[in-house]
Write a protein that holds these residues in place. Sequence first.
Motif, mmCIF file in Angstrom:
data_model
loop_
_atom_site.group_PDB
_atom_site.id
_atom_site.type_symbol
_atom_site.label_atom_id
_atom_site.label_comp_id
_atom_site.label_asym_id
_atom_site.label_seq_id
_atom_site.Cartn_x
_atom_site.Cartn_y
_atom_site.Cartn_z
ATOM 1 N N TRP B 20 83.676 87.795 4.539
ATOM 2 C CA TRP B 20 83.851 87.147 5.842
ATOM 3 C C TRP B 20 84.064 85.647 5.666
ATOM 4 O O TRP B 20 84.954 85.047 6.276
ATOM 5 N N ILE B 21 83.252 85.051 4.793
ATOM 6 C CA ILE B 21 83.423 83.616 4.552
ATOM 7 C C ILE B 21 84.830 83.344 4.008
ATOM 8 O O ILE B 21 85.521 82.425 4.444
ATOM 9 N N GLY B 22 85.239 84.207 3.091
ATOM 10 C CA GLY B 22 86.593 84.057 2.550
ATOM 11 C C GLY B 22 87.642 84.120 3.650
ATOM 12 O O GLY B 22 88.575 83.298 3.696
ATOM 13 N N LEU B 23 87.467 85.053 4.551
ATOM 14 C CA LEU B 23 88.446 85.202 5.632
ATOM 15 C C LEU B 23 88.479 83.954 6.506
ATOM 16 O O LEU B 23 89.554 83.473 6.891
ATOM 17 N N LEU B 24 87.302 83.426 6.805
ATOM 18 C CA LEU B 24 87.269 82.203 7.627
ATOM 19 C C LEU B 24 87.951 81.061 6.896
ATOM 20 O O LEU B 24 88.711 80.288 7.483
ATOM 21 N N ALA B 25 87.694 80.987 5.598
ATOM 22 C CA ALA B 25 88.310 79.911 4.817
ATOM 23 C C ALA B 25 89.824 80.040 4.881
ATOM 24 O O ALA B 25 90.541 79.064 5.148
ATOM 25 N N LEU B 26 90.318 81.253 4.691
ATOM 26 C CA LEU B 26 91.768 81.448 4.734
ATOM 27 C C LEU B 26 92.326 81.087 6.106
ATOM 28 O O LEU B 26 93.405 80.512 6.222
ATOM 29 N N THR B 27 91.558 81.407 7.146
ATOM 30 C CA THR B 27 92.018 81.047 8.489
ATOM 31 C C THR B 27 92.167 79.540 8.610
ATOM 32 O O THR B 27 93.177 79.046 9.121
ATOM 33 N N SER B 28 91.157 78.822 8.122
ATOM 34 C CA SER B 28 91.268 77.364 8.276
ATOM 35 C C SER B 28 92.419 76.835 7.430
ATOM 36 O O SER B 28 93.144 75.935 7.864
ATOM 37 N N ILE B 29 92.641 77.447 6.269
ATOM 38 C CA ILE B 29 93.788 77.001 5.469
ATOM 39 C C ILE B 29 95.081 77.211 6.241
ATOM 40 O O ILE B 29 95.910 76.311 6.371
ATOM 41 N N THR B 30 95.215 78.399 6.789
ATOM 42 C CA THR B 30 96.496 78.674 7.439
ATOM 43 C C THR B 30 96.711 77.761 8.641
ATOM 44 O O THR B 30 97.817 77.307 8.902
ATOM 45 N N VAL B 31 95.636 77.439 9.354
ATOM 46 C CA VAL B 31 95.800 76.522 10.488
ATOM 47 C C VAL B 31 96.191 75.136 9.999
ATOM 48 O O VAL B 31 97.091 74.500 10.546
ATOM 49 N N THR B 32 95.535 74.690 8.942
ATOM 50 C CA THR B 32 95.867 73.358 8.420
ATOM 51 C C THR B 32 97.303 73.320 7.913
ATOM 52 O O THR B 32 98.054 72.395 8.213
ATOM 53 N N VAL B 33 97.649 74.330 7.140
ATOM 54 C CA VAL B 33 98.982 74.334 6.567
ATOM 55 C C VAL B 33 100.039 74.324 7.662
ATOM 56 O O VAL B 33 101.076 73.668 7.541
ATOM 57 N N ALA B 34 99.761 75.038 8.753
ATOM 58 C CA ALA B 34 100.731 75.065 9.836
ATOM 59 C C ALA B 34 100.974 73.672 10.381
ATOM 60 O O ALA B 34 102.068 73.358 10.862
ATOM 61 N N GLY B 35 99.936 72.813 10.289
ATOM 62 C CA GLY B 35 100.095 71.448 10.769
ATOM 63 C C GLY B 35 101.074 70.648 9.926
ATOM 64 O O GLY B 35 101.906 69.912 10.445
ATOM 65 N N ILE B 36 100.997 70.821 8.604
ATOM 66 C CA ILE B 36 101.925 70.114 7.726
ATOM 67 C C ILE B 36 103.260 70.824 7.796
ATOM 68 O O ILE B 36 103.317 72.052 7.804
ATOM 69 N N SER B 37 104.312 70.065 7.805
ATOM 70 C CA SER B 37 105.602 70.730 7.881
ATOM 71 C C SER B 37 106.078 71.110 6.489
ATOM 72 O O SER B 37 106.264 70.271 5.627
ATOM 73 N N LEU B 38 106.229 72.380 6.263
ATOM 74 C CA LEU B 38 106.721 72.842 4.978
ATOM 75 C C LEU B 38 108.147 73.369 5.097
ATOM 76 O O LEU B 38 108.636 74.062 4.224
ATOM 77 N N GLY B 39 108.758 73.071 6.226
ATOM 78 C CA GLY B 39 110.133 73.542 6.413
ATOM 79 C C GLY B 39 110.191 75.051 6.424
ATOM 80 O O GLY B 39 109.385 75.713 7.065
ATOM 81 N N GLN B 40 111.125 75.556 5.643
ATOM 82 C CA GLN B 40 111.341 76.998 5.605
ATOM 83 C C GLN B 40 110.125 77.777 5.180
ATOM 84 O O GLN B 40 109.959 78.930 5.522
ATOM 85 N N TYR B 41 109.282 77.114 4.357
ATOM 86 C CA TYR B 41 108.211 77.874 3.742
ATOM 87 C C TYR B 41 107.045 78.122 4.679
ATOM 88 O O TYR B 41 106.160 78.899 4.374
ATOM 89 N N THR B 42 107.032 77.429 5.833
ATOM 90 C CA THR B 42 105.902 77.576 6.736
ATOM 91 C C THR B 42 105.628 79.041 7.023
ATOM 92 O O THR B 42 104.510 79.530 6.866
ATOM 93 N N LEU B 43 106.673 79.727 7.445
ATOM 94 C CA LEU B 43 106.517 81.117 7.823
ATOM 95 C C LEU B 43 106.046 81.933 6.633
ATOM 96 O O LEU B 43 105.133 82.740 6.716
ATOM 97 N N PHE B 44 106.673 81.661 5.490
ATOM 98 C CA PHE B 44 106.345 82.414 4.287
ATOM 99 C C PHE B 44 104.871 82.272 3.925
ATOM 100 O O PHE B 44 104.167 83.245 3.691
ATOM 101 N N VAL B 45 104.412 81.006 3.931
ATOM 102 C CA VAL B 45 103.007 80.764 3.589
ATOM 103 C C VAL B 45 102.092 81.444 4.589
ATOM 104 O O VAL B 45 101.112 82.108 4.211
ATOM 105 N N ALA B 46 102.422 81.310 5.861
ATOM 106 C CA ALA B 46 101.567 81.914 6.884
ATOM 107 C C ALA B 46 101.464 83.424 6.656
ATOM 108 O O ALA B 46 100.389 84.015 6.733
ATOM 109 N N LEU B 47 102.601 84.052 6.353
ATOM 110 C CA LEU B 47 102.570 85.502 6.165
ATOM 111 C C LEU B 47 101.834 85.871 4.885
ATOM 112 O O LEU B 47 101.134 86.887 4.837
ATOM 113 N N LEU B 48 102.002 85.047 3.878
ATOM 114 C CA LEU B 48 101.304 85.321 2.617
ATOM 115 C C LEU B 48 99.799 85.314 2.842
ATOM 116 O O LEU B 48 99.079 86.230 2.425
ATOM 117 N N ILE B 49 99.345 84.269 3.553
ATOM 118 C CA ILE B 49 97.909 84.192 3.813
ATOM 119 C C ILE B 49 97.453 85.383 4.642
ATOM 120 O O ILE B 49 96.413 85.996 4.364
#
Lengths: 546, 96, 234, 210
Positions: B20-49
Amino acid sequence: MINEAANPGEKSFYQVSTNKHTGILSWLLTVDHKRIGIMYLIAILSFFLVGVVIGLFMRWELMFPGKTIMEAQTYNTLFTLHGVIMIFLFIIPGLPAIFGNFFLPIQLGAKDVAFPRLNLLSFYIYVIGAILVLVSLFLPGGPIDTGWTFYIPYSIRTSTNVSMAIFAAFILGFSSILTGINFVTTVHRLRAPGMTWFRMPLFVWSTYATAWIQIIATPVIGITILLVIIERAFGVGIFDPALGGDPILFQHLFWIYSHPAVYIMILPAMGVVSEIIPTFSRRTIFGYKQIAYSSLAIAFVGYLVWAHHMFTSGMSDTSRWIFSLLTFIVALPSGVKIFNWVATMYKGSIDPQVPFLWVMSFIFLFSIGGLTGLVVGALATDVHLHDTYFVVAHFHYVMFGGTGTIFFAALHYWFPKMFGKMYNKRFAVISVVLFFIGFNMLYFPKFILGYMGMPRRYYDYLPEFASLQLVSTIGSWILAGAIFFVVGYLIHALYKGKKATANPWGGVTLEWHIASPPPMENFHEIPTITHEPYDFSQLKEMKYGE
Amino acid sequence: MEHNNTEKHGGSYTTLVLVWIGLLALTSITVTVAGISLGQYTLFVALLIAAVKSGFVINIFMHIKFEEPIFKVFIAVSGITLFVIFLLTFFDFIYR
Amino acid sequence: MGSAPTIHVETVDFVMLYIVGISVILLLGITVTMVYFVFKYNRKKGHKPVDIHGNIALEVIWIAIPTLLVLSMFYFGYTGFMEMRKVDKSAYTIQATARMWAWEFGYDNGLRSDTLYVPIDQTITLKLVSVDVNHSLFIPAFRIKEDVVMGKTNYLSFKAKETGAFDIACAEYCGLNHSMMYSKVIVMPKNEFDKWLNSQIEKDSLSTQDSTKTKDSSSIKNSLSSKDSPSGKN
Amino acid sequence: MASNIEATISIEQQAHRDDVGARMGMWLFLFTEILLFGGMFLIYAVYRYQYPDQFHLAGMELNTGIGTLNTIILLTSSLTMALSIAAIQKKNKALSIIMLSSTLLFALLFMVNKFFEWSAKISHGIFPGSKELLEKQNGEILFFGLYYVMTGLHAFHIIIGIVILTFMLVFLIRNKITSDNYVKLENSGLYWHLVDLIWIFLFPLFYLIQ
Ligand code: HEA
Ligand code: HEA
Ligand code: CUA
Ligand SMILES: [Cu+2]
């Protein structure tokens, strides 16, 4: 092995209730797979009757150009209903729900399916869905007139009762899914000791493969239907091009289900063929594993070809040729089966009884249907033939000439087992011949009509098509006569037929080891399997013959 | 047919909480990453997570790790089917 | 249908003949073998059945040969199709608009007509648009067809080699009068076409004049005008 | 009529128990759910491919905060669900009841959140068929159409889950679910985790396009 000599005084499942009720309630609330199978048989046959009568009216209208008996709107609703009833109420549930329910557990050496109550639920869902179809006819707005494919945007523009009718299809999907879940679990969990995967009869294999398609494919049409209903009710933009949606995406989703669905229709039929041919040739099936694997192959590669229904829809040229190529590849496993069946007759001891005659006509008719499938699978020809009577002929040959024929073959093969009665064989032979003639007269002209350019779903047609249309209509009467005849002598046999023995044909799969009709529990004790499914050396220890 | 119906399978309390802790951590990562613009990779990273997260849920919470192998085959089959459907549909839309 | 008003006719008929030819041979082979076995190994003759479980060589053969056959079928279908889809830069473009339940053809000089007039020996590209539901423009004599989908422009191209009048049908179900959504394509010599194109600018459609030109089978087309009643006579 | 019916056998009593079979059935059912949502994800994918910019624009209007909160709530409810099963396996009925109740609580919380989220959107005039929505570009209309349908269907699954879990709670209290017969609870758990699983994908696709 088992060979429990059917003891004479034994009570059959007709005489033993599974619940505390008697009479009609002992049927309506039963969880016994055999009784549920019989109930499906009655329900499905009734709807089949509705479908064929509609078919006859359509043929009547098309007998002459111009208006013959009805208005265009009536015709449009009739062919829609004909398609919906035949597809969703007859041919998709047909073989698995009736014969699968009745024989799958027996052939596995089990006492029932894995989830008996779910099985009953699935029957009632079927009935509710069917009733909804009928109710939708009488609601204000009028019966659905979209064709059984209910393509967007027509299906969101028309004012007829689309939502209700397709909601019925949605409900029927649940019934199909539950049956599928039940069968997969049954095959995995309830095989008798010694019943290894490769000792399973081929009917079980094909029903198993079918069950997987039912589970994986049906939800896709479920969601598609749901979205159309939501779109009609709330004006949500999903497929409607006026809101930016893509009608071709709808077609993709529709066929992602509906192509695999054609294999839901044909696979169980192929299983029945693989039962009947060894029994009447009295030798083992040729290429057992190849047939078993090809069933699985058909089930899975069936997902690769759906867009061959959309070669002229305006999808990209790339996907047109990809799907055409895949379509051709996918036809191969069906071919393999045909060759194996014919090879099974080689050096057999063939007794062409009634079920075998039905199977022979199946092989002929289905081959025509399948081979013309190749004609429409090729790009250049499909551009011309798409949405013409050629396609209509193709699918009647595979569905009716294939599955429909086998429906009757299975009925004749298992009738003595299911009801403990034997029908009049002379009548039965006459009906096969009549069926064969009527069938070809009804549908063969449609190939020519299609090639000449007669589009389908046409209420009226050009004079140059008139003579072939007339032939076709006359064929429909012969065919109807044949089917009437079948139903007639079968019903007669139920009441007046000779008593059937436990094993009239000399079959060796498990159902022939138990009494006709089977006792409530199928087996007094679960048998231990020591033979391959079509090992006719067992016959020496078995009593058989009429 | 003997099945051990009461067989115990599934993780201990600690494993579950850790996941559960791992899942929460991944959630916060994905939210943070969404904030940074990664261009094309945004979607890819989000789906990977999202895929990693669902891997955890399926294996641990849904006990697939402890289930009979056939269950894994089933999941693979339906997963592959879904993938094939996506792939083939996109042959249309990409090449239009 | 003896004549070949476009090259597609030859292609399509060839592919058709090829596949149907192979199919007939296979069908006859299967049927004859089956019937022969039923007589040869009939139980009445008292043969003792022989269990043959399989034969790898045979099973491989009847996968391999059909594979080759279907691949060749695919190939012919594919090349024939690609030939239809070639877009010709010099093509003459006409817009075809479908609505429930009529066709309208728009020329680049603003002319509109409910019959499609085209010059001979000139590649034509039809731009297909729909204003309501799906339709499908089908010219049986040319062996071509493409759906007309709302919100999307499809195209269809052909080059007529013969003058004359040919039916245009609607092949995608589109409601009440789907079966009456007929029109004609009229192929005329170039100079006549030019004359037509220029002389017709002032008046728009003049279908009355056309229907005298068309051959038989005009009964349905005429009945188009009266909405609900199909050809009553026949 | 009744005279010839002597024996009445109850198949259910006879049938042997097969928990693996029951779970297999449940998993097969879950596949249908996956394919059901899979169909919608496919539609989403296609339209996002066709209208990338407009999806972007529309996605900005969703509230990432609420989405994140709901993700956390659902993940936690999944944990309590799993704990509830683990507890009953370890014969700890009390803990199991507590955990199951918390799962229900989180589920309700999720719905409350959803309610506020939707009503906010609707009060801004963004709902299917609304004038404001129809004035937007096609891609945005599609985005919101999908948004309502997909999260709506997901919410519908949550509601069904709440009903199922309530039943399980009653069973648990009444000892119908015990430490040696808890497959019902396990199967409900599987369903609940699936609902979570779907949300794991819905969340980045709708709330995190920035
Ligand atoms: C039981 C149902 C069933 C079955 C089994 C099939 C089987 C096949 N179908 Fe059919 N089909 C339908 C039901 C079915 N179809 C329906 C209902 C429609 C229309 C839907 C609608 O629009 O309303 C349709 C429409 C349809 C189309 C779309 C036509 C169009 O609208 O333009 C196409 C195109 O590729 C097609 C192809 C095939 C092929 C290649 C097979 C193959 O699987 C056939 C395989 C069988 C054989 C090939 C014959 C036996 C083999 C031999 C004799 C050995 C030799 C073989 C080789 C050389 C390969 N079908
Ligand atoms: C299994 C499927 C199935 C079956 C069996 C049939 C059976 C028949 N079909 Fe079928 N047909 C479809 C599936 C089927 N059809 C589908 C899917 C479509 C496409 C719809 C669409 O375009 O949307 C279609 C379309 C279709 C058309 C094309 C409509 C058009 O495009 O304009 C025509 C036209 O002739 C037709 C005719 C018939 C006829 C006359 C029968 C007759 O049934 C055959 C003759 C009669 C009998 C065999 C039985 C008579 C028996 C009795 C009266 C007693 C029986 C009693 C009991 C069983 C209890 N059908
Ligand atoms: Cu226009 Cu059919
Ligand atoms: Cu198909």
